[in-house]
Scaffold this motif. Structure first.
Motif, PDB file in Angstrom:
ATOM      1  N   ARG A  16       0.526  -1.078  -0.157  1.00  0.00           N
ATOM      2  CA  ARG A  16      -0.146  -0.130  -0.625  1.00  0.00           C
ATOM      3  C   ARG A  16       0.761   1.076   0.142  1.00  0.00           C
ATOM      4  O   ARG A  16       2.038   1.305   0.743  1.00  0.00           O
ATOM      5  N   PRO A  17       0.377   2.007  -0.554  1.00  0.00           N
ATOM      6  CA  PRO A  17       1.650   3.163  -0.800  1.00  0.00           C
ATOM      7  C   PRO A  17       1.723   4.120   0.916  1.00  0.00           C
ATOM      8  O   PRO A  17       3.208   4.460   1.007  1.00  0.00           O
ATOM      9  N   ASP A  18       0.594   4.195   2.264  1.00  0.00           N
ATOM     10  CA  ASP A  18       0.913   4.488   3.111  1.00  0.00           C
ATOM     11  C   ASP A  18       2.784   3.351   3.633  1.00  0.00           C
ATOM     12  O   ASP A  18       2.929   4.123   5.009  1.00  0.00           O
ATOM     13  N   ARG A  19       2.974   2.487   3.244  1.00  0.00           N
ATOM     14  CA  ARG A  19       4.281   1.172   3.508  1.00  0.00           C
ATOM     15  C   ARG A  19       4.931   1.769   2.998  1.00  0.00           C
ATOM     16  O   ARG A  19       6.004   1.049   3.159  1.00  0.00           O
ATOM     17  N   ILE A  20       4.911   2.598   1.552  1.00  0.00           N
ATOM     18  CA  ILE A  20       6.024   2.688   0.880  1.00  0.00           C
ATOM     19  C   ILE A  20       7.657   3.236   1.393  1.00  0.00           C
ATOM     20  O   ILE A  20       8.601   2.553   2.022  1.00  0.00           O
ATOM     21  N   ASP A  21       7.605   4.324   2.700  1.00  0.00           N
ATOM     22  CA  ASP A  21       8.288   5.294   3.120  1.00  0.00           C
ATOM     23  C   ASP A  21       9.181   3.956   3.539  1.00  0.00           C
ATOM     24  O   ASP A  21      10.418   3.718   4.186  1.00  0.00           O
ATOM     25  N   ALA A  22       8.783   3.579   5.173  1.00  0.00           N
ATOM     26  CA  ALA A  22       8.848   2.553   5.919  1.00  0.00           C
ATOM     27  C   ALA A  22      10.043   1.306   4.817  1.00  0.00           C
ATOM     28  O   ALA A  22      11.152   1.070   5.913  1.00  0.00           O
ATOM     29  N   LEU A  23       9.355   0.963   3.999  1.00  0.00           N
ATOM     30  CA  LEU A  23      10.712  -0.472   3.432  1.00  0.00           C
ATOM     31  C   LEU A  23      11.406   0.536   3.037  1.00  0.00           C
ATOM     32  O   LEU A  23      12.041  -0.239   2.943  1.00  0.00           O
ATOM     33  N   LEU A  24      11.079   1.656   2.067  1.00  0.00           N
ATOM     34  CA  LEU A  24      12.139   1.794   1.131  1.00  0.00           C
ATOM     35  C   LEU A  24      13.517   2.346   2.620  1.00  0.00           C
ATOM     36  O   LEU A  24      14.311   2.029   1.917  1.00  0.00           O
ATOM     37  N   GLU A  25      13.491   2.441   3.596  1.00  0.00           N
ATOM     38  CA  GLU A  25      14.061   2.906   4.686  1.00  0.00           C
ATOM     39  C   GLU A  25      14.359   1.011   5.206  1.00  0.00           C
ATOM     40  O   GLU A  25      15.964   1.666   5.189  1.00  0.00           O
ATOM     41  N   GLU A  26      13.862   0.354   5.104  1.00  0.00           N
ATOM     42  CA  GLU A  26      14.527  -0.570   5.990  1.00  0.00           C
ATOM     43  C   GLU A  26      15.464  -2.019   4.271  1.00  0.00           C
ATOM     44  O   GLU A  26      16.389  -1.817   5.030  1.00  0.00           O
ATOM     45  N   ALA A  27      14.925  -1.205   3.475  1.00  0.00           N
ATOM     46  CA  ALA A  27      15.476  -2.096   2.468  1.00  0.00           C
ATOM     47  C   ALA A  27      17.126  -1.077   2.146  1.00  0.00           C
ATOM     48  O   ALA A  27      17.946  -1.421   1.870  1.00  0.00           O
ATOM     49  N   PHE A  28      16.693   0.146   2.022  1.00  0.00           N
ATOM     50  CA  PHE A  28      18.298   0.744   1.915  1.00  0.00           C
ATOM     51  C   PHE A  28      19.390   0.755   2.816  1.00  0.00           C
ATOM     52  O   PHE A  28      20.405   0.665   2.640  1.00  0.00           O
ATOM     53  N   SER A  29      18.820   0.161   4.098  1.00  0.00           N
ATOM     54  CA  SER A  29      19.974  -0.209   5.359  1.00  0.00           C
ATOM     55  C   SER A  29      20.739  -1.545   5.120  1.00  0.00           C
ATOM     56  O   SER A  29      21.891  -1.218   4.904  1.00  0.00           O
ATOM     57  N   VAL A  30      20.235  -2.473   4.051  1.00  0.00           N
ATOM     58  CA  VAL A  30      20.938  -3.228   3.421  1.00  0.00           C
ATOM     59  C   VAL A  30      21.595  -3.050   2.085  1.00  0.00           C
ATOM     60  O   VAL A  30      22.577  -3.685   1.826  1.00  0.00           O
ATOM     61  N   VAL A  31      20.554  -2.239   0.973  1.00  0.00           N
ATOM     62  CA  VAL A  31      21.146  -2.316  -0.198  1.00  0.00           C
ATOM     63  C   VAL A  31      22.443  -1.328  -0.429  1.00  0.00           C
ATOM     64  O   VAL A  31      23.447  -1.675  -0.904  1.00  0.00           O
ATOM     65  N   GLU A  32      22.024  -0.256   0.896  1.00  0.00           N
ATOM     66  CA  GLU A  32      23.388   0.672   0.300  1.00  0.00           C
ATOM     67  C   GLU A  32      24.979   0.775   0.571  1.00  0.00           C
ATOM     68  O   GLU A  32      26.106   1.144   0.140  1.00  0.00           O
ATOM     69  N   ARG A  33      25.124  -0.363   0.729  1.00  0.00           N
ATOM     70  CA  ARG A  33      26.848  -1.273   1.115  1.00  0.00           C
ATOM     71  C   ARG A  33      26.780  -2.327   0.326  1.00  0.00           C
ATOM     72  O   ARG A  33      28.141  -2.479   0.052  1.00  0.00           O
ATOM     73  N   HIS A  34      25.793  -2.548  -0.672  1.00  0.00           N
ATOM     74  CA  HIS A  34      26.331  -3.732  -1.356  1.00  0.00           C
ATOM     75  C   HIS A  34      25.338  -3.360  -2.674  1.00  0.00           C
ATOM     76  O   HIS A  34      25.001  -1.725  -3.023  1.00  0.00           O
ATOM     77  N   ILE A  35      25.790  -3.992  -3.598  1.00  0.00           N
ATOM     78  CA  ILE A  35      25.328  -4.266  -5.152  1.00  0.00           C
ATOM     79  C   ILE A  35      23.746  -3.987  -4.944  1.00  0.00           C
ATOM     80  O   ILE A  35      23.201  -4.902  -4.351  1.00  0.00           O
ATOM     81  N   GLY A  36      23.532  -3.415  -5.846  1.00  0.00           N
ATOM     82  CA  GLY A  36      21.558  -3.216  -5.497  1.00  0.00           C
ATOM     83  C   GLY A  36      20.834  -2.131  -6.093  1.00  0.00           C
ATOM     84  O   GLY A  36      21.436  -1.102  -6.401  1.00  0.00           O
ATOM     85  N   ILE A  37      19.830  -2.747  -6.511  1.00  0.00           N
ATOM     86  CA  ILE A  37      19.240  -1.304  -7.866  1.00  0.00           C
ATOM     87  C   ILE A  37      17.936  -1.925  -6.765  1.00  0.00           C
ATOM     88  O   ILE A  37      17.594  -2.383  -6.672  1.00  0.00           O
ATOM     89  N   VAL A  38      17.273  -0.232  -6.602  1.00  0.00           N
ATOM     90  CA  VAL A  38      15.670  -0.453  -6.138  1.00  0.00           C
ATOM     91  C   VAL A  38      15.114   0.555  -6.988  1.00  0.00           C
ATOM     92  O   VAL A  38      15.137   1.544  -7.284  1.00  0.00           O
ATOM     93  N   THR A  39      14.058   0.119  -7.671  1.00  0.00           N
ATOM     94  CA  THR A  39      12.718   0.437  -8.709  1.00  0.00           C
ATOM     95  C   THR A  39      11.503   0.455  -8.185  1.00  0.00           C
ATOM     96  O   THR A  39      11.148  -0.392  -7.339  1.00  0.00           O
ATOM     97  N   ILE A  40      10.816   1.944  -8.229  1.00  0.00           N
ATOM     98  CA  ILE A  40       9.511   1.562  -7.298  1.00  0.00           C
ATOM     99  C   ILE A  40       8.203   2.403  -9.017  1.00  0.00           C
ATOM    100  O   ILE A  40       8.912   3.440  -9.530  1.00  0.00           O
ATOM    101  N   GLY A  41       7.043   1.239  -8.332  1.00  0.00           N
ATOM    102  CA  GLY A  41       6.295   2.243  -9.796  1.00  0.00           C
ATOM    103  C   GLY A  41       5.121   1.959  -9.157  1.00  0.00           C
ATOM    104  O   GLY A  41       4.854   0.798  -8.270  1.00  0.00           O
ATOM    105  N   ASP A  42       4.029   2.598  -9.832  1.00  0.00           N
ATOM    106  CA  ASP A  42       2.500   2.154  -9.398  1.00  0.00           C
ATOM    107  C   ASP A  42       1.481   1.074 -10.043  1.00  0.00           C
ATOM    108  O   ASP A  42       2.636   1.035 -11.212  1.00  0.00           O
ATOM    109  N   CYS A  43       1.045   0.637  -9.622  1.00  0.00           N
ATOM    110  CA  CYS A  43       0.400  -0.526 -10.091  1.00  0.00           C
ATOM    111  C   CYS A  43      -1.237  -0.103  -9.357  1.00  0.00           C
ATOM    112  O   CYS A  43      -1.343   0.348  -8.629  1.00  0.00           O
ATOM    113  N   GLU A  44      -1.815  -0.822  -9.620  1.00  0.00           N
ATOM    114  CA  GLU A  44      -3.141  -1.613  -8.870  1.00  0.00           C
ATOM    115  C   GLU A  44      -3.347  -2.945  -9.069  1.00  0.00           C
ATOM    116  O   GLU A  44      -2.588  -3.500  -9.660  1.00  0.00           O
TER     117      GLU A  44
END
Length: 103
Positions: free
Chosen positions: A68-96
């Protein structure tokens, strides 16, 4: 048929980091995801392929989730804590989605 707005997040990361990433996603309240093998690609270090690699650490995976859109910020913060020190690509898109209660 009624649809509901959601966000689709796809993260490509080294396979050895997969469990750390999915643990971080759970911490952010994500209840489901899919993991796909990444067979090859090209980036700042040049082209690469999974072919011929024998160690678990040599591969990449893509972890996909819909939230859900209201959960995206929490998800990105947690995911970035893992990805920031490693190889990784994060993409975000709208869907229904059809069944909003599942996300």
């Amino acid at each position: 048929m009624k649809t509901h707005k959601a966000k689709r997040v796809a993260i490509i990361i080294e396979q050895v980091m997969q469990s750390r990433l999915t643990d971080a996603m759970s911490k952010a309240g994500v209840t489901g995801w899919s993991v796909l093998p990444v067979l090859g690609g090209s980036g700042s270090s040049g082209a690469w392929s999974r072919e011929g690699q024998v160690t678990r650490g040599a591969g990449m995976v893509q972890v996909i989730c819909v939230v859900r859109p209201d959960r995206i910020d929490a998800l990105l913060e947690e995911a970035f804590s893992v990805v920031e020190r490693h190889i990784g690509i994060v993409t975000i898109g709208d869907c229904e989605v059809l069944r909003a209660e599942r996300f």
